[in-house]
Design an enzyme around this catalytic site. Structure first.
Site, mmCIF file in Angstrom:
data_model
loop_
_atom_site.group_PDB
_atom_site.id
_atom_site.type_symbol
_atom_site.label_atom_id
_atom_site.label_comp_id
_atom_site.label_asym_id
_atom_site.label_seq_id
_atom_site.Cartn_x
_atom_site.Cartn_y
_atom_site.Cartn_z
ATOM 1 C CG ASP A 1 -0.308 0.064 2.784
ATOM 2 O OD1 ASP A 1 0.830 -0.736 2.524
ATOM 3 O OD2 ASP A 1 -0.657 0.859 3.558
ATOM 4 C CD GLU B 1 4.148 0.366 7.108
ATOM 5 O OE1 GLU B 1 4.846 0.749 7.956
ATOM 6 O OE2 GLU B 1 3.846 1.423 6.316
HETATM 7 ZN ZN LIG Z 1 6.637 2.197 4.149
#
Ligand SMILES: [Zn+2]
Length: 361
Positions: A75, A129
């Site tokens: 992401d 994340e």
């Molecule tokens: Zn990162």
């Protein structure tokens, strides 16, 4: 759309970085990219592949003595007039170029092109994340598929500008509370001023000398800082409470419990409440694959001062470090970019490491 991660693209980590950047994957919207990644990994006969949500795992099972993890998040933060990618001289611009699709490209390139590494390798391409940790793909895997994380050593390909950043510091927050007694300020002698009492808390903080600790050649600098202060009732009232919020960043030779005990010692005599805590991670550079990795990089490691997903591996007893081609100072910036030379260097280093391991086998 046809899968842009074609065999021609997979063999070139620079082209692969561009292709990954050009599939939008803002957190919670990683499905398309995860589908493409899963598809190409399933085509590699030397890998077995599994998936949890939008996290894709692929692993070799060659019966090697040691297993290493190469991990990267799919992401990005929201795009900011920086999609799709553009190339200017030897720089690739675009959302996720530094954090961390150039790192993901290295892992995916190796997964596709290295059928017989010297260690068994588990590749993890994980979701979410950049947002709240309840969505974090590694956290979800640790919960639901902990066996995917079993390894002797892990490399997270987060941006470090080609430097090895090992371990990470822990962090905790406490509220230090002083108590007093309310009174009208016209008759202040009848009260006890809690804000004045906080002066001693601030004095201890300004007198505090934080430790500098060197572990496995990495130097960590601790810190103890007031980050917020609140108190006061009204313009004519002696206040009966003041709260100083204090954040401690601690080197990974202390556990969370030991760090909290230390804070209790510093503020002896004061009322203390713990509000938040996360452990650090030891650099773990003495493990054999880690030593060989450092030899391949050929440079001294540096300490990671912030908190990263490295700590999730450390919590499972797996030494882990950060190493990636991106510049961490450009992560999340609108002019985010990555140097093409750093991508090529990173790919060469990882090949050298895993090929050398192959020879010593
Ligand atoms: Zn990162």
């Amino acid at each position: 759309m046809a899968n842009p991660l074609t065999p021609d693209v997979l063999v070139d980590p620079v082209e692969l970085t561009r292709a990954l950047v050009d599939v939008q994957s803002v957190s919670r919207n990683e499905k398309e990219l995860a589908d493409y990644v899963e598809e190409v990994l399933r085509e590699a006969p030397h890998l077995s592949v599994d998936r949890l949500g939008n996290t894709v795992m692929a692993r070799t099972d060659l019966g090697r003595e040691q297993r290493v993890v190469l991990a990267g998040h799919l992401d990005t933060v929201p795009i900011n007039n920086n999609f799709p990618s553009t190339v200017v001289d030897d720089l690739i611009y675009g959302c996720g170029t530094s954090d961390m699709k150039s790192g993901v490209a290295l892992a995916l390139h190796l997964a596709a092109t290295l059928p017989e590494p010297g260690y068994d390798i588990t590749y993890l391409f994980y979701e979410a994340e950049e947002i709240e940790s309840k969505y974090n793909g590694l956290a979800l895997v640790a919960e639901a598929r902990p066996e995917w994380l079993i390894a002797d050593f892990a490399v997270l390909l987060e941006p470090t500008y080609g430097v090895v950043e090992a371990g990470c510091q822990g962090t905790l927050r406490v509220q230090v509370r002083t108590a007093g007694r309310r009174a009208h300020t016209a008759r202040a002698w009848r009260g006890i001023n809690a804000i004045h009492a906080a002066g001693e808390v601030l004095r201890r903080l300004s007198d505090y000398r934080p430790r500098t600790v060197t572990i496995d050649g990495c130097t960590y600098r601790e810190g103890l800082n007031a980050v917020r202060i609140s108190g006061g009732v009204a313009g004519n009232v002696v206040p009966d409470e003041c709260v100083v919020e204090v954040n401690m960043r601690f080197a990974p030779d202390r556990t969370e419990k030991q760090a909290l005990e230390h804070v209790h010692e510093v503020f002896e005599g004061f009322d203390l409440e713990l509000t938040d805590s996360a452990p650090g991670a030891l650099p773990g550079l003495t493990a054999a694959p880690a030593r060989e990795f450092l030899a391949a990089v050929g440079a001294e490691p540096a300490a990671k001062l912030g908190w990263t997903d490295v700590a999730r591996f450390a919590a499972l007893g797996i030494p882990a470090l950060n190493y990636g081609p991106g510049d961490p100072l450009l992560a999340h910036a609108p002019d985010e970019h990555v140097e093409i030379g750093k991508i090529r260097d990173g790919a060469a280093t990882l090949h050298r490491w895993l090929a050398a391991a192959d020879l010593s086998d």
